[in-house]
Design an enzyme around this catalytic site. Structure first.
Site, PDB file in Angstrom:
ATOM      1  CB  SER A 197      -0.972   0.001   1.183  1.00 48.57           C
ATOM      2  OG  SER A 197      -0.283  -0.189   2.391  1.00 48.57           O
ATOM      3  CD  GLU A 227       0.560   7.968   4.863  1.00 52.22           C
ATOM      4  OE1 GLU A 227       0.379   6.893   5.471  1.00 52.22           O
ATOM      5  OE2 GLU A 227       0.999   8.983   5.411  1.00 52.22           O
ATOM      6  CG  ASP A 229      -0.224  15.028  16.268  1.00 51.20           C
ATOM      7  OD1 ASP A 229      -0.387  14.511  17.391  1.00 51.20           O
ATOM      8  OD2 ASP A 229       0.499  14.545  15.390  1.00 51.20           O
ATOM      9  CG  PHE A 269       9.336  13.880   8.198  1.00 51.08           C
ATOM     10  CD1 PHE A 269       8.794  15.149   8.210  1.00 51.08           C
ATOM     11  CD2 PHE A 269       9.335  13.168   7.003  1.00 51.08           C
ATOM     12  CE1 PHE A 269       8.268  15.719   7.052  1.00 51.08           C
ATOM     13  CE2 PHE A 269       8.814  13.724   5.844  1.00 51.08           C
ATOM     14  CZ  PHE A 269       8.284  15.000   5.867  1.00 51.08           C
ATOM     15  CG  HIS A 315       1.312   2.145   4.429  1.00 50.19           C
ATOM     16  ND1 HIS A 315       0.119   2.202   3.742  1.00 50.19           N
ATOM     17  CD2 HIS A 315       1.540   3.410   4.899  1.00 50.19           C
ATOM     18  CE1 HIS A 315      -0.365   3.442   3.795  1.00 50.19           C
ATOM     19  NE2 HIS A 315       0.483   4.191   4.483  1.00 50.19           N
TER      20      HIS A 315
HETATM   21  C1  LIG Z   1       0.084   5.199   9.597  1.00 50.64           C
HETATM   22  C2  LIG Z   1      -0.048   6.601  10.152  1.00 50.64           C
HETATM   23  C3  LIG Z   1      -0.810   7.526   9.447  1.00 50.64           C
HETATM   24  C4  LIG Z   1      -0.963   8.828   9.938  1.00 50.64           C
HETATM   25  N1  LIG Z   1      -1.707   9.734   9.229  1.00 50.64           N
HETATM   26  C5  LIG Z   1      -1.912  10.979   9.710  1.00 50.64           C
HETATM   27  C6  LIG Z   1      -2.751  11.918   9.029  1.00 50.64           C
HETATM   28  O1  LIG Z   1      -3.275  11.629   7.952  1.00 50.64           O
HETATM   29  N2  LIG Z   1      -2.942  13.141   9.578  1.00 50.64           N
HETATM   30  C7  LIG Z   1      -2.357  13.500  10.773  1.00 50.64           C
HETATM   31  O2  LIG Z   1      -2.571  14.627  11.230  1.00 50.64           O
HETATM   32  N3  LIG Z   1      -1.559  12.633  11.449  1.00 50.64           N
HETATM   33  C8  LIG Z   1      -1.331  11.389  10.955  1.00 50.64           C
HETATM   34  N4  LIG Z   1      -0.547  10.495  11.648  1.00 50.64           N
HETATM   35  C9  LIG Z   1       0.076  10.936  12.913  1.00 50.64           C
HETATM   36  C10 LIG Z   1      -0.904  10.714  14.093  1.00 50.64           C
HETATM   37  O3  LIG Z   1      -2.060  11.504  13.928  1.00 50.64           O
HETATM   38  C11 LIG Z   1      -0.163  11.129  15.374  1.00 50.64           C
HETATM   39  O4  LIG Z   1       0.857  10.218  15.647  1.00 50.64           O
HETATM   40  C12 LIG Z   1      -1.065  11.342  16.587  1.00 50.64           C
HETATM   41  O5  LIG Z   1      -0.279  11.983  17.599  1.00 50.64           O
HETATM   42  C13 LIG Z   1      -1.604  10.072  17.201  1.00 50.64           C
HETATM   43  O6  LIG Z   1      -2.614   9.525  16.473  1.00 50.64           O
HETATM   44  P1  LIG Z   1      -3.141   8.030  16.838  1.00 50.64           P
HETATM   45  O7  LIG Z   1      -4.282   7.757  15.960  1.00 50.64           O
HETATM   46  O8  LIG Z   1      -2.007   7.084  16.829  1.00 50.64           O
HETATM   47  O9  LIG Z   1      -3.633   8.295  18.349  1.00 50.64           O
HETATM   48  P2  LIG Z   1      -4.051   7.359  19.547  1.00 50.64           P
HETATM   49  O10 LIG Z   1      -4.040   5.929  19.200  1.00 50.64           O
HETATM   50  O11 LIG Z   1      -5.289   7.944  20.105  1.00 50.64           O
HETATM   51  O12 LIG Z   1      -2.833   7.599  20.569  1.00 50.64           O
HETATM   52  C14 LIG Z   1      -2.354   8.913  20.844  1.00 50.64           C
HETATM   53  C15 LIG Z   1      -1.651   8.944  22.193  1.00 50.64           C
HETATM   54  O13 LIG Z   1      -2.599   8.839  23.234  1.00 50.64           O
HETATM   55  C16 LIG Z   1      -2.327   7.720  24.074  1.00 50.64           C
HETATM   56  N5  LIG Z   1      -3.629   7.161  24.428  1.00 50.64           N
HETATM   57  C17 LIG Z   1      -4.476   6.449  23.649  1.00 50.64           C
HETATM   58  N6  LIG Z   1      -5.601   6.149  24.318  1.00 50.64           N
HETATM   59  C18 LIG Z   1      -5.491   6.710  25.552  1.00 50.64           C
HETATM   60  C19 LIG Z   1      -6.330   6.765  26.688  1.00 50.64           C
HETATM   61  N7  LIG Z   1      -7.532   6.169  26.704  1.00 50.64           N
HETATM   62  N8  LIG Z   1      -5.883   7.426  27.793  1.00 50.64           N
HETATM   63  C20 LIG Z   1      -4.660   8.042  27.799  1.00 50.64           C
HETATM   64  N9  LIG Z   1      -3.819   8.017  26.731  1.00 50.64           N
HETATM   65  C21 LIG Z   1      -4.235   7.357  25.624  1.00 50.64           C
HETATM   66  C22 LIG Z   1      -1.458   6.804  23.243  1.00 50.64           C
HETATM   67  O14 LIG Z   1      -0.615   5.996  24.079  1.00 50.64           O
HETATM   68  C23 LIG Z   1      -0.661   7.806  22.435  1.00 50.64           C
HETATM   69  O15 LIG Z   1       0.413   8.326  23.181  1.00 50.64           O
HETATM   70  C24 LIG Z   1      -0.337   9.202  11.173  1.00 50.64           C
HETATM   71  C25 LIG Z   1       0.443   8.258  11.863  1.00 50.64           C
HETATM   72  C26 LIG Z   1       0.589   6.968  11.365  1.00 50.64           C
HETATM   73  C27 LIG Z   1       1.435   5.966  12.101  1.00 50.64           C
END
Ligand SMILES: Cc1cc2nc3c(=O)[nH]c(=O)nc-3n(C[C@H](O)[C@H](O)[C@H](O)COP(=O)(O)OP(=O)(O)OC[C@H]3O[C@@H](n4cnc5c(N)ncnc54)[C@H](O)[C@@H]3O)c2cc1C
Length: 293
Positions: free
Chosen positions: A13, A15, A106, A214, A264
């Site tokens: 895949s 991106e 973020d 990055f 990916h």
């Molecule tokens: C494959 C991939 C694609 C991405 N694409 C984008 C994009 O398109 N746009 C963008 O802006 N960013 C993108 N990101 C970056 C991502 O948005 C950031 O890394 C963001 O900070 C975390 O998103 P997440 O979905 O992993 O968050 P989560 O899984 O919610 O985790 C975020 C943080 O919160 C903590 N956490 C989770 N649940 C809880 C809880 N219940 N209580 C307390 N802490 C908790 C986790 O340990 C972690 O430190 C991407 C990252 C990856 C790996």
């Protein structure tokens, strides 16, 4: 070496991110057309990253779909209301989109404290499942080297497990250069009884300054030996590129040979390095166009 072209071969895949202007859009179209020759299982489009807008994601998704590729938009919940999310998801459903990358995202700096209705990706996954059942295949993010804001590696793993229990079908990792970080992460996830595919995210190395920027933002470690070699090359772009392609080819081969379900690529909207790496891996059909993209 792995051969991605064999039947039952690991899924590829790719991106992309929404382009900012016409020139960038034209480059993306050229890259996407060349990379389509690799027969990716799907391509994904980032959301909100680097200041891009929701409209940018939708437009890019539509453009890539018009090229005949299966597209998975990224969707982040931070700063959005449930209504905002429903509007986006309804639109995707109407367009025939059936795969999403569900993220927390973020908060852009300076946006203050209003983080919206949902605070973690697990809540977004649960929301999509509650509202849309199994209409979407949901990918989530995974962090073999730990998410930079996590309280601890253990808590981060438990949060990932929670995200899968909320309904994620598969995961894509943040990029990394130490394959043992990936293997160890997968082992830990499996020890929790979770068997979803966890696809390594692969960052082609072509520009050291950009990679260092990055990596400091997302917590991906550039191993010391790699950093020193890359620094030695200075402005010698050709050597950085050759070294990067070699390192990333070997990393990808090792991951696939040891059970990674696919790869990916974070293409950054460029085709050359991905085509070269896939070619090195024995992917038949990798296009060797002279047109740089
Ligand atoms: C494959 C991939 C694609 C991405 N694409 C984008 C994009 O398109 N746009 C963008 O802006 N960013 C993108 N990101 C970056 C991502 O948005 C950031 O890394 C963001 O900070 C975390 O998103 P997440 O979905 O992993 O968050 P989560 O899984 O919610 O985790 C975020 C943080 O919160 C903590 N956490 C989770 N649940 C809880 C809880 N219940 N209580 C307390 N802490 C908790 C986790 O340990 C972690 O430190 C991407 C990252 C990856 C790996």
């Amino acid at each position: 070496m792995s051969n991605l072209a064999q039947p039952g071969a690991p899924a590829l895949s790719l991106e992309y991110f929404p382009p900012r202007d016409i020139a960038a859009q034209e480059r993306l179209v050229r890259s996407a057309k060349r990379l389509a020759a690799l027969n990716p299982a799907y391509v994904s489009v980032t959301f909100g990253a680097g200041g891009s807008t929701r409209t940018g994601t939708v437009d890019t998704v539509q453009m890539l779909r018009n090229l005949g590729t299966d597209v998975a938009p990224h969707l982040s919940c931070i700063g959005a209301t449930r209504e905002d999310l429903r509007a986006i998801l309804d639109d995707y459903l109407a367009r025939g989109i059936r795969r999403l990358v569900a993220l927390r995202g973020d908060m852009p700096s300076g946006m203050g404290g209003d983080t919206g209705d949902l605070h973690y990706a697990s809540e977004l996954v649960r929301f999509v499942r509650e509202q849309y059942g199994d209409a979407f295949h949901i990918e989530v993010a995974a962090y073999p080297e730990m998410h930079p804001q996590a309280e601890s590696a253990r808590q981060d793993l438990l949060h990932f497990v929670n995200k899968v229990h909320a309904g994620a079908d598969s995961a894509i990792t943040q990029y990394f250069f130490n394959p043992d970080a990936y293997f160890d992460f997968v082992d830990q996830v499996r020890a929790h009884g979770i068997d979803i595919p966890i696809t390594p995210g692969i960052m082609p190395v072509t520009n050291y300054t950009q990679l260092a920027r990055f990596s400091s933002m997302c917590g991906a470690e550039i191993p010391r030996w790699m950093r020193l070699r890359l620094q030695d090359f200075g402005d010698d772009k050709a050597s950085i590129r050759a070294f990067g392609i070699d390192v990333v080819t070997r990393l990808t081969a090792r991951l696939l040979e040891n059970g990674a379900p696919g790869v990916h690529f974070y293409t950054l909207n460029h085709a050359d390095a991905v085509v070269q790496i896939c070619d090195n891996l024995g992917l038949a059909g990798a296009q060797r166009s002279a047109v740089g993209a």
